[in-house]
Motif scaffolding. Sequence first.
Motif, PDB file in Angstrom:
ATOM      1  N   ILE A  16      -0.536   9.409  33.403  1.00 12.47           N
ATOM      2  CA  ILE A  16      -1.693  10.282  33.564  1.00 12.47           C
ATOM      3  C   ILE A  16      -2.808   9.588  34.337  1.00 12.47           C
ATOM      4  N   ASP A  17      -3.018   8.285  34.099  1.00  5.02           N
ATOM      5  CA  ASP A  17      -4.089   7.599  34.830  1.00  5.02           C
ATOM      6  C   ASP A  17      -3.754   7.476  36.311  1.00  5.02           C
ATOM      7  N   LYS A  18      -2.499   7.268  36.621  1.00  9.12           N
ATOM      8  CA  LYS A  18      -2.074   7.173  38.020  1.00  9.12           C
ATOM      9  C   LYS A  18      -2.225   8.531  38.712  1.00  9.12           C
ATOM     10  N   TRP A  19      -1.892   9.617  38.002  1.00 10.45           N
ATOM     11  CA  TRP A  19      -2.004  10.955  38.578  1.00 10.45           C
ATOM     12  C   TRP A  19      -3.467  11.313  38.828  1.00 10.45           C
ATOM     13  N   LEU A  20      -4.352  11.018  37.870  1.00 11.90           N
ATOM     14  CA  LEU A  20      -5.780  11.318  38.032  1.00 11.90           C
ATOM     15  C   LEU A  20      -6.361  10.593  39.236  1.00 11.90           C
TER      16      LEU A  20
END
Length: 135
Positions: A16-20
Amino acid sequence: MSDKHPPNHPDARTRIDKWLWAARFFKHRTGATDAVDGGKVKLNGVAVKPSREVKAGDRLDITIGDDVFTVIVRDIAEKRGPASVAQQLYEETAESIARRSEAREMRRFAATPGADLHGRPTKRDRRQIRRFTDF
């Protein structure tokens, strides 16, 4: 766990942090990680850890400052690309767009804090301040 899938594959997943970061909600991946750790990002209504994986169709509630974005994940990206590509990774809900524009209007008409204060306190103001601070 699962096999690696190309980004546009229906079963593709990423952190999720990479996608954000790839979707350009945050300038740095550490900012995205801190936001997820701080509870500012919810995946399908639940606060999660930065290592949690997202997939197409997931709903994210992202709080950045005073704004709350509600987006549906449309695609997965492993790398950060141009803004035109990042905008295709998600779709913001109509309710989110309306809520943010209404909040923007309310902030525009609200008085800024401290707008009535000009310069140093007067002698009268200092006496009133002393009444509160000196007992």
